[in-house]
Design a protein around this motif. Structure first.
Motif, mmCIF file in Angstrom:
data_model
loop_
_atom_site.group_PDB
_atom_site.id
_atom_site.type_symbol
_atom_site.label_atom_id
_atom_site.label_comp_id
_atom_site.label_asym_id
_atom_site.label_seq_id
_atom_site.Cartn_x
_atom_site.Cartn_y
_atom_site.Cartn_z
ATOM 1 N N ASP A 17 0.823 -1.206 0.000
ATOM 2 C CA ASP A 17 0.000 0.000 0.000
ATOM 3 C C ASP A 17 0.859 1.259 0.000
ATOM 4 N N THR A 21 3.884 1.531 -1.144
ATOM 5 C CA THR A 21 4.501 1.637 -2.475
ATOM 6 C C THR A 21 3.547 2.301 -3.461
ATOM 7 N N HIS A 22 2.262 1.898 -3.397
ATOM 8 C CA HIS A 22 1.279 2.524 -4.282
ATOM 9 C C HIS A 22 1.200 4.028 -4.025
ATOM 10 N N GLU A 23 1.040 4.379 -2.749
ATOM 11 C CA GLU A 23 0.908 5.800 -2.420
ATOM 12 C C GLU A 23 2.136 6.576 -2.881
ATOM 13 N N ALA A 25 4.151 5.850 -5.330
ATOM 14 C CA ALA A 25 4.157 5.984 -6.793
ATOM 15 C C ALA A 25 3.226 7.116 -7.220
#
Lengths: 251, 132
Positions: free
Chosen positions: B101, B103-105, B107
């Motif tokens: 999660d 990592t998503h944020e 990116a």
């Protein structure tokens, strides 16, 4: 019934070390946008490539991309794209591999059932009409096995359950935003969607052999792949079935 | 009957105390979080208790119908380790989800940041709006 403004569609292209093919894939989508008149936006998800993929994306003018700081694998990378689509208010999202297997000119065919609101999930299948690249014999055995497993668990037949060429509508995106399988997500996601009572439809598409790069699944990993995916499918089935009996979905 | 067990008693008590000391030092240095240290402290306390109360093990073993008391130690130790290993796997799985999660944020933020930078560089022509 259909929304008055044209539906916004995000094409999510996950890529890991695809410097040879990524630019042409993105350009193909742009061409498909011109030809079909659909509102197709592109989002390339660079899953921490170790080759020149990022440079290619940076130099490609107007290219919309995400650059993951950590390698998450295909499931995590795709979820990044789907979450992005969900948060940015897209009506639909399509997964299209970065290696050029999935031809962009098949996009209108893939999206048609979603646009007509006849399905929530559309899967591009190689096996409905046996044309184009048919994968190898050993892989087809595995694909057959997953087809039987899916049919047994959710009662829906998906012929090409490992196909990564698939399109989701917003209802599906809301589910995927919350949970999407990590590793080798394709067969497991089908069971997930089936248990969420989503309408799954397969459309015949032609696929090509990958244009560059190497597959993430070699023969050594095939056994692990089958085991991991089978476990994933069984557990997602048990988890969602329990939840469904507790809180039945309306409709 | 008395001399050999006492040597072993001393050895086991010192061993347990040294172990506890190591655990404490790790906590003090911030290398071990308190919640994971609890199980180790409990284990050490049990170890010390049974080193001092030698008859205890035999008594519990007879109570449970175990004929060979040391096998009770193996059973207890193995079960405790098994439970703790499962617990660690759960912790790792949770961490993996959290990392994904984050990592998503990250990116998304990277993308926003790069867009803002690009906008600043070409201030004359406002490009497509950055989503909040």
């Amino acid at each position: 019934m259909s929304p008055t403004p044209a539906p916004r569609i995000l094409i999510v292209i996950p890529c890991y070390n695809e410097e040879a093919s990524i630019v042409s894939v993105v350009n193909d989508v742009a061409q498909a946008r011109h030809q079909s008149g659909l509102v197709l936006d592109t989002l390339v998800v660079n899953d921490c490539s170790t080759d020149g993929t990022l440079v290619q994306l940076q130099t490609l003018p107007g290219c919309n991309y995400l650059n993951l700081p950590v390698n998450l694998g295909i499931g995590g990378a795709m979820q990044a794209g789907y979450r992005y689509a969900y948060r940015h208010g897209y009506d639909m999202a399509v997964q299209m591999d970065g290696d050029g297997q999935h031809p962009a000119d098949e996009l209108p065919k893939l999206l048609a059932p979603l646009l007509a609101d006849k399905a929530d999930v559309v899967i591009g299948s190689r096996f409905l009409e046996r044309t184009g690249f048919q994968s190898t014999a050993v892989r087809r055995i595995g694909i057959n096995y997953f087809r039987r497993l899916n049919r047994w668990l959710i009662g829906q037949t998906v012929h090409d359950s490992t196909s990564g060429f698939r399109a989701f509508n917003r209802r599906t995106l809301a589910i995927v935003d919350r949970y999407y399988p990590d590793e080798y997500p394709e067969p497991e996601a089908i069971v997930q969607f089936g248990l969420h009572q989503l309408r799954i439809q397969e459309v015949p598409v032609q696929m090509r052999e990958r244009q560059g790069g190497v597959s993430s699944i070699n023969t050594g990993r095939a056994f692990y792949y089958m085991l991991k995916v089978t476990l994933g499918i069984l557990f997602v089935y048990i988890r969602l079935r329990g939840r469904r009996t507790l809180t039945p979905l309306a409709g | 009957m008395e001399t050999i067990p006492i040597t072993i008693q001393i050895v086991s008590i010192t061993g347990a105390l040294l172990f506890m000391l190591t655990i404490f030092r790790l906590i003090v240095r911030g290398k071990l979080r308190e919640e994971y240290s609890i199980i180790w402290i409990v284990c050490t306390v049990l170890l010390i208790v049974f080193s001092i109360w030698r008859r205890g093990l035999e008594q519990i073993a007879t109570l449970l119908g175990v004929f060979y008391p040391p096998s009770l130690i193996f059973l207890a130790a193995l079960s405790a380790m098994l439970v703790f290993l499962v617990h660690l796997s759960v912790v790792i799985s949770k961490l993996q989800n959290q990392i994904k999660d984050i990592t998503h944020e990250m990116a998304y933020l990277r993308q926003d940041l790069e867009r803002l930078k690009a906008q600043q560089e070409t201030r004359a022509t406002p490009s497509e709006p950055v989503v909040p």
